[in-house]
Design a protein around this motif. Structure first.
Motif, PDB file in Angstrom:
ATOM      1  N   ALA A  79      34.556 -18.558  11.691  1.00 54.12           N
ATOM      2  CA  ALA A  79      35.931 -19.549  11.466  1.00 54.12           C
ATOM      3  C   ALA A  79      37.066 -18.553  11.707  1.00 54.12           C
ATOM      4  O   ALA A  79      38.139 -19.088  12.289  1.00 54.12           O
ATOM      5  N   GLY A  80      37.090 -17.472  11.014  1.00 54.50           N
ATOM      6  CA  GLY A  80      38.341 -16.584  11.344  1.00 54.50           C
ATOM      7  C   GLY A  80      38.283 -16.193  12.663  1.00 54.50           C
ATOM      8  O   GLY A  80      39.468 -15.898  13.306  1.00 54.50           O
ATOM      9  N   ILE A  83      40.109 -18.816  14.718  1.00 56.77           N
ATOM     10  CA  ILE A  83      41.336 -18.784  14.662  1.00 56.77           C
ATOM     11  C   ILE A  83      42.037 -17.632  15.451  1.00 56.77           C
ATOM     12  O   ILE A  83      43.172 -17.991  16.059  1.00 56.77           O
ATOM     13  N   VAL A 144      42.644 -23.285  16.747  1.00 57.21           N
ATOM     14  CA  VAL A 144      43.091 -22.784  15.424  1.00 57.21           C
ATOM     15  C   VAL A 144      42.969 -23.786  14.307  1.00 57.21           C
ATOM     16  O   VAL A 144      42.616 -23.539  13.441  1.00 57.21           O
ATOM     17  N   LEU A 145      43.597 -25.012  14.556  1.00 59.87           N
ATOM     18  CA  LEU A 145      43.358 -26.054  13.756  1.00 59.87           C
ATOM     19  C   LEU A 145      41.810 -26.362  13.381  1.00 59.87           C
ATOM     20  O   LEU A 145      41.500 -26.308  12.119  1.00 59.87           O
ATOM     21  N   ILE A 148      40.629 -23.603  10.954  1.00 61.36           N
ATOM     22  CA  ILE A 148      40.961 -23.986   9.530  1.00 61.36           C
ATOM     23  C   ILE A 148      40.244 -25.110   8.929  1.00 61.36           C
ATOM     24  O   ILE A 148      39.852 -24.958   7.760  1.00 61.36           O
ATOM     25  N   LEU A 151      36.631 -23.586   7.679  1.00 55.07           N
ATOM     26  CA  LEU A 151      37.118 -22.745   6.372  1.00 55.07           C
ATOM     27  C   LEU A 151      37.063 -23.836   5.309  1.00 55.07           C
ATOM     28  O   LEU A 151      36.552 -23.254   4.142  1.00 55.07           O
ATOM     29  N   VAL A 152      37.458 -25.004   5.391  1.00 53.87           N
ATOM     30  CA  VAL A 152      37.854 -25.986   4.283  1.00 53.87           C
ATOM     31  C   VAL A 152      36.331 -26.562   3.981  1.00 53.87           C
ATOM     32  O   VAL A 152      35.927 -26.886   2.814  1.00 53.87           O
TER      33      VAL A 152
END
Length: 242
Positions: A79-80, A83, A144-145, A148, A151-152
């Protein structure tokens, strides 16, 4: 929340497809000075304006496919990376959109025979920008979204399948329940174990024949001998009586 993983993967593949599609379309149409170039117009597509788009889109595609088998820690890392890739797409697209002449310098140089940026700027009279640069930038923003979001929500996703998980170590088979009898209890007492204590380990084995000691053997033989003698004596007394 557990159903979000296939949705995120599908959206990720769609984002990668959008970026790749934008890369193949026309970004800029440049009009050149007729006295300085053999052709009046030059068309610059995404491959000429942002050649790094293809590498970023392929990386996004591979990343989302890897998410289908990744564990929790790896998903956070992916995920990083997602992004960062999305930011790279946005920066590349905005940079090309802010200076179309510089982005299309290679395409202009092929028809005008110049490579210096200042010379290219002198022979370009106008630039027409299509909507595809904005589409590519929007793909980067979505990447990018989506990173994020991963990650959540990735904590609720199940782990990797058994095919990609570590093979568990073999464990010793459990002992079957013991069928106790007087012989087993006597052996436990002889070994210093309490047969009524369930904590004492007992190994289950098939019923073995009870060993006959020398004393038992002699006692048995002696008993049989006495019974034989007594029977003979009773029989003799019975004959004399008759």
């Amino acid at each position: 929340m557990k159903r979000t993983r296939p949705l995120v993967v599908v959206l990720g593949l769609a984002v990668a497809g959008i970026v790749m599609l934008s890369w193949t379309q026309t970004w800029f149409t440049l009009r050149l000075d007729a006295a300085a170039a053999v052709t009046p117009t030059v068309v610059a597509d995404g491959a000429a304006a942002v050649p790094q788009f293809t590498a970023l889109a392929i990386a996004l595609l591979a990343l989302f496919l890897a998410m289908t088998i990744a564990g929790r820690v790896v998903r956070v890392v992916l995920a990083g990376i997602e992004i960062l890739l999305g930011l790279g797409i946005v920066v590349s697209g905005v940079s090309a959109l802010s200076d179309p002449v510089s982005a299309a310098r290679g395409a202009v140089g092929e028809v005008a025979g110049v490579s210096d940026l200042a010379a290219v700027r002198r022979i370009v009279t106008s630039v027409h920008v299509t909507a595809w640069p904005a589409v590519g930038i929007a793909g980067g923003v979505l990447a990018v979204l989506l990173g994020i979001v991963v990650l959540v929500v990735q904590r609720s996703w199940p782990g990797p399948s058994r095919k990609y998980a570590a093979t568990p170590t073999a464990t010793a088979p459990k002992s079957a329940p013991v069928e106790r009898d007087a012989i087993v209890d006597w052996d436990d007492l002889s070994a210093g174990l309490d047969p009524t204590d369930p904590a004492d380990p007992v190994t289950v084995t098939e019923a073995d024949p009870v060993p006959v000691t020398e004393t038992d053997s002699l006692g048995t033989v002696g008993s049989e001998s006495r019974r034989t003698t007594d029977d003979a004596h009773d029989h003799e007394e019975h004959r004399e009586h008759h």
